[in-house]
Motif scaffolding. Structure first.
Motif, mmCIF file in Angstrom:
data_model
loop_
_atom_site.group_PDB
_atom_site.id
_atom_site.type_symbol
_atom_site.label_atom_id
_atom_site.label_comp_id
_atom_site.label_asym_id
_atom_site.label_seq_id
_atom_site.Cartn_x
_atom_site.Cartn_y
_atom_site.Cartn_z
ATOM 1 N N LEU A 195 0.815 -1.217 0.000
ATOM 2 C CA LEU A 195 0.000 0.000 0.000
ATOM 3 C C LEU A 195 0.846 1.264 0.000
ATOM 4 N N SER A 196 2.153 1.140 -0.233
ATOM 5 C CA SER A 196 3.021 2.305 -0.074
ATOM 6 C C SER A 196 2.684 3.436 -1.046
ATOM 7 N N ALA A 197 2.370 3.102 -2.304
ATOM 8 C CA ALA A 197 2.008 4.155 -3.267
ATOM 9 C C ALA A 197 0.719 4.850 -2.852
ATOM 10 N N TRP A 198 -0.246 4.072 -2.352
ATOM 11 C CA TRP A 198 -1.505 4.663 -1.902
ATOM 12 C C TRP A 198 -1.300 5.476 -0.631
ATOM 13 N N GLY A 199 -0.410 5.025 0.251
ATOM 14 C CA GLY A 199 -0.134 5.784 1.463
ATOM 15 C C GLY A 199 0.486 7.131 1.152
ATOM 16 N N SER A 200 1.448 7.151 0.226
ATOM 17 C CA SER A 200 2.050 8.416 -0.191
ATOM 18 C C SER A 200 1.009 9.316 -0.846
ATOM 19 N N ALA A 201 0.182 8.720 -1.718
ATOM 20 C CA ALA A 201 -0.895 9.496 -2.340
ATOM 21 C C ALA A 201 -1.833 10.068 -1.282
ATOM 22 N N GLY A 202 -2.134 9.281 -0.261
ATOM 23 C CA GLY A 202 -3.020 9.746 0.795
ATOM 24 C C GLY A 202 -2.459 10.925 1.549
ATOM 25 N N ARG A 203 -1.170 10.898 1.853
ATOM 26 C CA ARG A 203 -0.553 12.004 2.593
ATOM 27 C C ARG A 203 -0.633 13.293 1.800
ATOM 28 N N TYR A 204 -0.282 13.228 0.518
ATOM 29 C CA TYR A 204 -0.281 14.457 -0.276
ATOM 30 C C TYR A 204 -1.690 14.863 -0.701
ATOM 31 N N THR A 205 -2.606 13.909 -0.778
ATOM 32 C CA THR A 205 -4.009 14.262 -0.999
ATOM 33 C C THR A 205 -4.547 15.018 0.206
ATOM 34 N N LEU A 206 -4.156 14.597 1.397
ATOM 35 C CA LEU A 206 -4.591 15.298 2.606
ATOM 36 C C LEU A 206 -4.103 16.737 2.607
ATOM 37 N N VAL A 207 -2.871 16.958 2.139
ATOM 38 C CA VAL A 207 -2.362 18.325 2.027
ATOM 39 C C VAL A 207 -3.304 19.164 1.168
ATOM 40 N N ALA A 208 -3.698 18.613 0.010
ATOM 41 C CA ALA A 208 -4.578 19.347 -0.897
ATOM 42 C C ALA A 208 -5.990 19.482 -0.350
ATOM 43 N N GLN A 209 -6.431 18.517 0.466
ATOM 44 C CA GLN A 209 -7.797 18.547 0.994
ATOM 45 C C GLN A 209 -7.981 19.557 2.111
ATOM 46 N N VAL A 210 -6.998 19.671 2.990
ATOM 47 C CA VAL A 210 -7.214 20.455 4.215
ATOM 48 C C VAL A 210 -6.505 21.802 4.217
ATOM 49 N N LEU A 211 -5.558 22.022 3.310
ATOM 50 C CA LEU A 211 -4.814 23.277 3.306
ATOM 51 C C LEU A 211 -5.154 24.095 2.065
ATOM 52 N N PRO A 212 -5.180 25.429 2.178
ATOM 53 C CA PRO A 212 -5.397 26.258 0.988
ATOM 54 C C PRO A 212 -4.216 26.161 0.032
ATOM 55 N N GLN B 116 -6.276 11.545 -5.968
ATOM 56 C CA GLN B 116 -5.820 10.292 -5.359
ATOM 57 C C GLN B 116 -5.298 9.316 -6.400
ATOM 58 N N SER B 117 -6.070 9.126 -7.469
ATOM 59 C CA SER B 117 -5.669 8.172 -8.501
ATOM 60 C C SER B 117 -4.400 8.616 -9.206
ATOM 61 N N VAL B 118 -4.288 9.914 -9.469
ATOM 62 C CA VAL B 118 -3.104 10.428 -10.147
ATOM 63 C C VAL B 118 -1.864 10.271 -9.271
ATOM 64 N N LEU B 119 -1.979 10.606 -7.979
ATOM 65 C CA LEU B 119 -0.823 10.489 -7.089
ATOM 66 C C LEU B 119 -0.444 9.028 -6.849
ATOM 67 N N ALA B 120 -1.433 8.134 -6.810
ATOM 68 C CA ALA B 120 -1.112 6.715 -6.677
ATOM 69 C C ALA B 120 -0.394 6.205 -7.925
ATOM 70 N N ALA B 121 -0.841 6.652 -9.117
ATOM 71 C CA ALA B 121 -0.161 6.267 -10.351
ATOM 72 C C ALA B 121 1.255 6.818 -10.378
ATOM 73 N N ARG B 122 1.406 8.062 -9.936
ATOM 74 C CA ARG B 122 2.744 8.658 -9.840
ATOM 75 C C ARG B 122 3.640 7.824 -8.927
ATOM 76 N N GLY B 123 3.111 7.448 -7.768
ATOM 77 C CA GLY B 123 3.897 6.644 -6.845
ATOM 78 C C GLY B 123 4.270 5.300 -7.417
ATOM 79 N N ALA B 124 3.349 4.685 -8.176
ATOM 80 C CA ALA B 124 3.622 3.370 -8.768
ATOM 81 C C ALA B 124 4.766 3.447 -9.769
ATOM 82 N N VAL B 125 4.829 4.531 -10.522
ATOM 83 C CA VAL B 125 5.893 4.680 -11.524
ATOM 84 C C VAL B 125 7.224 5.001 -10.845
ATOM 85 N N LEU B 126 7.201 5.940 -9.902
ATOM 86 C CA LEU B 126 8.454 6.396 -9.304
ATOM 87 C C LEU B 126 9.049 5.396 -8.332
#
Length: 406
Positions: free
Chosen positions: A120-137, A334-344
Motif C-alpha cells: 500500500l506504499s504508493a496509496w499511502g504516499s498518495a493519501g498524505r499528499y491528498t490530505l495536504v490538498a484537501q485540508v490546506l489552501p 488520489q488516482s493520479v498520485l497513486a499512479a505517480r507513486g507506482a511509476v516512481l
C-alpha cells in the motif's frame, strides 16, 4: 510570519505531523537495518542476492499495489489511505522481530513480510499528499510539501546514526520493532483525522494513469521525475565503492543530507517559487554537481560538492509534487498520485540495478561522471521541450480526459 507556522498550526494537518516525523525517523533507521538483517539470515554464498531482494521488497511491491488494489482503494479519503498503509506496515514489520526473537524467522519469510508490508506504499504516499490538498489552501501546499521533504531528508541524517547504535546494542531486529511502532503511531494519527466524505461512484472510477497520459503537463513532469530518479539510481551503488572506508561513506551521505535539509527548509520560504523552472533547475544543478565527484578531488571538496548537490536536489520533490497538486482536480488527485507513486517507486531501484554492472564495468568515478552527465542532458532536454513546445496553462480539464469520465 514563517511559512511553516500556518501549516503546523492547521487543526487537521498539525495533528498528523508528529506521527509523520516519528515515522520518517523510523524509516531512516530501517534503511540500515533491512540490509543488515538480510545479511544475517541469508546463506553465505547468496548474501548479495538476498540483500538486494530484501531492499527491493521494501519498495517495489508498491507499484503492483497501486494497480491491482485500485478498484478497492479509489475514492477513499487521503487520511484513510495513509492510515491503511501505516497500519499494514506496523503489523507486518512488527512480525519480523517477533519471529526473529522466537526463532521462526528465515530469509524467505523475512523478504515476504517486507514485500507484503509495501503493497500500500504508493496509496499511502498518495493519501498524505491528498490530505495536504484537501485540508490546506493552495498557497500553503508548497510549504507543506517542503515540510514533508524536510522530515524525510532529516531522517536520512539522524536515522542511520541511531540505527547503528541500536543494532550494536540490541540487534537489527530491534530497529524494525521501533520502525513498526512508529508506523502504529502514524496509523492512529491518520485514523483520527476527519476529512471530506468519500467521492461518489462516478469519481471512484477515475484512472490515474489515463489522467496523466491525457494531460501533457502531468505527463511531462512524470517523465522528468522518472528519468531523474532512474539516473540517480546508480549513485548509491557507486558511492560506497568510490569511498575509501565506511566512515567516509557515512560522511558523504551526511553531507548530502545536511544540504538537502537546508534546501528543503529554504524552498518552503519561497511561496512564489516558479515550479517548472525550479524543477528543471534542480535537475540541472544536481547533475552538474555530481560531475566533480569522479574527478579525484580532495575529500573536503567531495563533501562540499555533495552538500551542494543535496541543496540542489531539495527543491525537486517539493516543486514536482506541488505541480501535481496544482494541475490535478480533486476528483482525480488520489488516482493520479497513486499512479505517480507506482511509476516512481520503480525508477530508483531500476536505476540501482542498472548501476551495478555500470560500476563494475567502468569503475565508481567514471559511473558518477556518467550519471551526472546524463542528468544534465535530461535537464537540457527538458529546457528544450519547454521552449519549443510550451505547455498549456490552467488546470487539468476533466471533461477531455478519459481517466476522469465514467
Amino acid at each position: 510570519m514563517p511559512p511553516y507556522w500556518p501549516v503546523v498550526r492547521d487543526r487537521v494537518f498539525g495533528r498528523v505531523l508528529p506521527g509523520l516525523a516519528l515515522s520518517a525517523l523510523g524509516d531512516g533507521m530501517s534503511a540500515v537495518a533491512i540490509g543488515w538483517l538480510a545479511l544475517q539470515y541469508a546463506p553465505p554464498h547468496q548474501r548479495g542476492l538476498w540483500i538486494g531482494l530484501a531492499v527491493a521488497a521494501y519498495t517495489l511491491p508498491g507499484a503492483a499495489g497501486a494497480i491491482l488494489l485500485a478498484p478497492l482503494l479509489r475514492g477513499r479519503g487521503g487520511a484513510h489511505l495513509a492510515a491503511l498503509d501505516a497500519g499494514l506496515r506496523a503489523v507486518l514489520l512488527g512480525a519480523v522481530p517477533v519471529l526473529a526473537w522466537t526463532g521462526g524467522l528465515t530469509i524467505g519469510r523475512y523478504t515476504a513480510l517486507l514485500a507484503c508490508s509495501a503493497l500500500l506504499s504508493a496509496w499511502g504516499s498518495a493519501g498524505r499528499y491528498t490530505l495536504v490538498a484537501q485540508v490546506l489552501p493552495t498557497e500553503l501546499h508548497l510549504p507543506a510539501n517542503a515540510l514533508l521533504t524536510v522530515l524525510t531528508e532529516a531522517a536520512t541524517v539522524a536515522g542511520p546514526m541511531l540505527a547503528g547504535l541500536l543494532i550494536a546494542w540490541l540487534g537489527a531486529a530491534a530497529v524494525l520493532a521501533v520502525d513498526a511502532a512508529t508506523f502504529a503511531v502514524l496509523a492512529v494519527s491518520f485514523a483520527l483525522v476527519r476529512t471530506p466524505a468519500p467521492l461518489p461512484a462516478r469519481e471512484r472510477r477515475l484512472a490515474g494513469f489515463a489522467a496523466i497520459r491525457r494531460d501533457r503537463r502531468l505527463f511531462a513532469i512524470m517523465g522528468l521525475s522518472f528519468g531523474f530518479f532512474l539516473l540517480f539510481g546508480p549513485v548509491p551503488v557507486a558511492v560506497p565503492v568510490y569511498a575509501s572506508s565506511a566512515q567516509e561513506v557515512a560522511m558523504l551521505y551526511t553531507a548530502f543530507g545536511v544540504g538537502a535539509v537546508t534546501g528543503a527548509i529554504a524552498t518552503g520560504h519561497l511561496p512564489r517559487l516558479p515550479l517548472w523552472p525550479a524543477a528543471i533547475g534542480s535537475v540541472l544543478g544536481f547533475g552538474l554537481l555530481l560531475l566533480p565527484l569522479g574527478l579525484g578531488l580532495p575529500h573536503w571538496a567531495d563533501l562540499l560538492t555533495l552538500a551542494l548537490a543535496g541543496l540542489a536536489w531539495a527543491p525537486y520533490p517539493t516543486a514536482s509534487m506541488s505541480l501535481f497538486q496544482r494541475l490535478t482536480p480533486a476528483a482525480c488527485l488520489q488516482s493520479v498520485l497513486a499512479a505517480r507513486g507506482a511509476v516512481l517507486v520503480v525508477s530508483t531501484p531500476l536505476g540501482t540495478l542498472l548501476g551495478a554492472p555500470l560500476v563494475q564495468a567502468t569503475g565508481a568515478a567514471t559511473a558518477l561522471v556518467a550519471c551526472g552527465g546524463a542528468i544534465v542532458l535530461l535537464g537540457l532536454v527538458a529546457v528544450l521541450v519547454r521552449v519549443l513546445r510550451p505547455l498549456p496553462r490552467g488546470r487539468f480539464d476533466e471533461r477531455k480526459a478519459s481517466g476522469c469520465t465514467p
